[in-house]
Design an enzyme around this catalytic site. Structure first.
Site, PDB file in Angstrom:
ATOM      1  N   HIS A 156      -5.978 -13.531 -75.188  1.00 38.61           N
ATOM      2  CA  HIS A 156      -6.617 -13.260 -73.884  1.00 38.61           C
ATOM      3  C   HIS A 156      -6.928 -14.535 -73.117  1.00 38.61           C
ATOM      4  O   HIS A 156      -7.226 -14.476 -71.931  1.00 38.61           O
ATOM      5  CB  HIS A 156      -7.897 -12.447 -74.097  1.00 38.61           C
ATOM      6  CG  HIS A 156      -7.629 -11.047 -74.592  1.00 38.61           C
ATOM      7  ND1 HIS A 156      -7.765  -9.940 -73.807  1.00 38.61           N
ATOM      8  CD2 HIS A 156      -7.194 -10.597 -75.787  1.00 38.61           C
ATOM      9  CE1 HIS A 156      -7.448  -8.859 -74.498  1.00 38.61           C
ATOM     10  NE2 HIS A 156      -7.098  -9.234 -75.710  1.00 38.61           N
ATOM     11  N   ASP A 364      -8.389 -20.471 -66.769  1.00 39.13           N
ATOM     12  CA  ASP A 364      -8.724 -19.098 -67.145  1.00 39.13           C
ATOM     13  C   ASP A 364      -7.453 -18.388 -67.582  1.00 39.13           C
ATOM     14  O   ASP A 364      -6.399 -18.572 -66.960  1.00 39.13           O
ATOM     15  CB  ASP A 364      -9.335 -18.369 -65.932  1.00 39.13           C
ATOM     16  CG  ASP A 364     -10.402 -17.367 -66.337  1.00 39.13           C
ATOM     17  OD1 ASP A 364     -10.314 -16.841 -67.459  1.00 39.13           O
ATOM     18  OD2 ASP A 364     -11.317 -17.107 -65.530  1.00 39.13           O
TER      19      ASP A 364
HETATM   20  P1  ADP Z   1     -13.979 -13.481 -68.919  1.00 41.25           P
HETATM   21  O1  ADP Z   1     -13.235 -12.483 -69.755  1.00 41.25           O
HETATM   22  O2  ADP Z   1     -13.677 -14.927 -69.233  1.00 41.25           O
HETATM   23  O3  ADP Z   1     -15.457 -13.255 -68.877  1.00 41.25           O
HETATM   24  P2  ADP Z   1     -12.809 -12.103 -66.618  1.00 41.25           P
HETATM   25  O4  ADP Z   1     -12.955 -12.414 -65.151  1.00 41.25           O
HETATM   26  O5  ADP Z   1     -11.402 -11.890 -67.030  1.00 41.25           O
HETATM   27  O6  ADP Z   1     -13.503 -13.298 -67.401  1.00 41.25           O
HETATM   28  O7  ADP Z   1     -13.605 -10.788 -66.985  1.00 41.25           O
HETATM   29  C1  ADP Z   1     -14.972 -10.713 -66.818  1.00 41.25           C
HETATM   30  C2  ADP Z   1     -15.434  -9.247 -66.729  1.00 41.25           C
HETATM   31  O8  ADP Z   1     -16.854  -9.208 -66.878  1.00 41.25           O
HETATM   32  C3  ADP Z   1     -15.115  -8.623 -65.398  1.00 41.25           C
HETATM   33  O9  ADP Z   1     -14.816  -7.257 -65.573  1.00 41.25           O
HETATM   34  C4  ADP Z   1     -16.416  -8.803 -64.602  1.00 41.25           C
HETATM   35  O10 ADP Z   1     -16.642  -7.825 -63.620  1.00 41.25           O
HETATM   36  C5  ADP Z   1     -17.468  -8.724 -65.686  1.00 41.25           C
HETATM   37  N1  ADP Z   1     -18.593  -9.609 -65.348  1.00 41.25           N
HETATM   38  C6  ADP Z   1     -18.570 -10.955 -65.335  1.00 41.25           C
HETATM   39  N2  ADP Z   1     -19.764 -11.447 -64.945  1.00 41.25           N
HETATM   40  C7  ADP Z   1     -20.552 -10.387 -64.687  1.00 41.25           C
HETATM   41  C8  ADP Z   1     -21.892 -10.233 -64.221  1.00 41.25           C
HETATM   42  N3  ADP Z   1     -22.653 -11.305 -63.930  1.00 41.25           N
HETATM   43  N4  ADP Z   1     -22.383  -8.987 -64.082  1.00 41.25           N
HETATM   44  C9  ADP Z   1     -21.603  -7.925 -64.358  1.00 41.25           C
HETATM   45  N5  ADP Z   1     -20.333  -7.994 -64.789  1.00 41.25           N
HETATM   46  C10 ADP Z   1     -19.802  -9.210 -64.947  1.00 41.25           C
END
Ligand code: ADP
Length: 463
Positions: A156, A364
């Protein structure tokens, strides 16, 4: 249809119909359809004296097997090798790698325990799908125990170039372990190129154009399977009225103010300090933007037991305070910094009511926030996505404004461009981006990977 066996560091809660992440929902649905097993850690740490045997639970046609970790496992395998060695290394942050031999020992020990727990539950024609950097050596452990089933792996996070990967002790062992999988799925073409270069330079093997290479007496397929979101579900959530967000939005509209939004786990890979600096630079370069735009940055705490995460939190709190101290007025605060989590439905509504989605990771694997921001926009008056060129998503989302997350001036200029972009250009970009996220959604990710694993097909080409 063959039974599916999913293994990931954490098990998803299969009793819930909707999880916070779209990925878990998609996988759980697939497991329910095919029947199968999901094995992973239950998130708890046990005393060594307690029983560490795996615990199975039957939920419909799915068997959930959970393994507790000891405190020592948690520190060495999870906080240690996974999150203080592999996470920074794979995000190109050699400066943050904290390698210790005991971490590696813990990592191998826990992977061996996962393999032991899985072996007795396997059937001859199962398809096994293992997820992410916590479990790189799991196929090798399973093969040692006589496992002949097809095993797929999806990474991932990014995979760095050989010059970076080879800086960590035992890197060759790591990649050789990876080659015990039949299919290796990566997020982006960059990641695939990096794997190919490593395999050529360090293991003297050659990959053919369709991602196949010979390793010992086995053929391994490597491919790009960009992960996506459940677009319709997110659109539906963003369109649902949310009273609290609506009141805030109306207030901004009355005052003629726009909002730039950033949403991330509070991780050093997300480029948050330079993102805040870029917003301050916007206010410096374009004084007319003062009092007419604010940045809302939502940052969810994560891995707070790792030192680097404590440091990034302190840095961000100081930075947002300094920017507000410098620019704020009695009736306008430029940076609204939230250290916490926002419910998903509110998040979708906030994306929809923000004129710019500001997504600037330094590195990322994919970045799903970028895709969620697009899904949340209304076609009548869409916002603009400003996206880092170092997010896996940037390979596909070419109609976003692509920026260098290390270049504060470049980000500030593109923020200004996004905030002043005419409606027809915003609509053209939104139309194209929406098409892209629909084409590569979570269902196509899952189906393409499973078809490759099941039928030993070559991965579908990317256009
Ligand atoms: P990672 O897997 O590195 O955290 P991604 O952008 O691929 O990054 O996925 C993050 C997920 O978590 C997304 O679905 C996003 O909406 C959710 N998310 C990230 N930060 C928050 C937050 N502060 N509050 C709610 N949901 C969040």
């Amino acid at each position: 249809m063959r039974r599916l066996v999913v293994v990931s560091n954490r098990v998803a809660d299969l009793t819930k119909s909707s999880q916070s992440g779209g990925l878990a929902v998609g996988l759980a649905d697939s497991l329910r359809q095919r029947g199968g097993v999901w094995l992973g850690w239950d998130g708890k740490t046990a005393d060594t004296s307690e029983n560490l045997e795996p615990v199975s639970k039957q939920i419909g046609d799915v068997t959930q097997i959970v393994l507790p970790l000891t405190r020592q496992d948690y520190e060495e395998y999870y906080l240690g090798f996974s999150n203080s060695v592999l996470w920074p290394l794979f995000h190109y942050r050699l400066d943050l790698v904290d390698y210790k031999t005991v971490y590696l020992d813990g990592y191998r020990r826990v992977n061996a325990r996962f393999a032991d727990a899985l072996m007795s539950s396997l059937r001859e024609d199962d398809l096994i799908w293992i997820h992410d950097y916590h479990l790189l050596p799991l196929a090798a452990e399973l093969r040692q125990r006589g496992c002949k089933q097809r095993i797929g792996f999806f990474l991932h996070i990014p995979l760095p170039p050989p010059e970076i990967l080879s800086a960590v002790p035992r890197h060759r062992w790591l990649v050789e372990s990876l080659l015990q999988f039949d299919v290796i799925g990566l997020q982006s073409q960059t990641d695939l190129n990096n794997l190919q270069h490593y395999v050529e330079q360090h293991l003297s093997s050659t990959m053919t154009g369709d991602g196949r290479f010979q390793w010992g007496d086995r053929e391994v397929i490597a491919g790009v399977f960009p992960i996506g979101i459940d677009v319709d579900a997110f659109v539906e959530m963003a369109e649902r009225p949310n009273d609290e967000v609506l009141i805030e939005t109306r207030r901004r509209e009355i005052l003629g103010r726009r909002q730039v939004i950033g949403v991330d786990r509070l991780d050093y890979s997300k480029g948050l300090p330079d993102r805040l600096r870029a917003f301050a630079r916007l206010l410096e370069l374009y004084p007319e933007m003062r009092k007419s735009v604010a940045l809302m940055q939502i940052a969810t705490p994560t891995r707070e037991e790792v030192e680097a995460y404590v440091e990034i939190r302190t840095e961000l709190e100081a930075l947002s305070g300094a920017i507000n101290g410098r620019f704020a007025d009695f009736n306008w605060t430029p940076v609204h910094y939230i250290h916490g989590t926002v419910p998903r439905d509110a998040l979708a509504a906030l994306f929809r009511s923000s004129q710019v989605g500001f997504v600037t990771p330094l590195r990322d694997g994919m970045n799903l926030v970028a895709k969620e921001y697009i899904a949340a926009q209304s076609m009548d008056n869409p916002g603009v996505l400003v996206l880092s060129k170092f997010a896996g998503a940037a390979e596909d989302l070419r109609e976003a404004l692509i920026v260098n997350p290390y270049d504060v001036d470049d980000m500030a200029r593109n923020l200004c461009r996004a905030l002043t972009m005419p409606l027809d250009e915003r609509q053209d970009r939104q139309r194209a981006l929406m098409e892209r996220i629909r084409k590569r959604d979570n269902a196509s990710w899952l189906n393409n990977f499973l078809a490759t694993l099941e039928h030993s097909k070559s991965p579908p080409p990317l256009d």
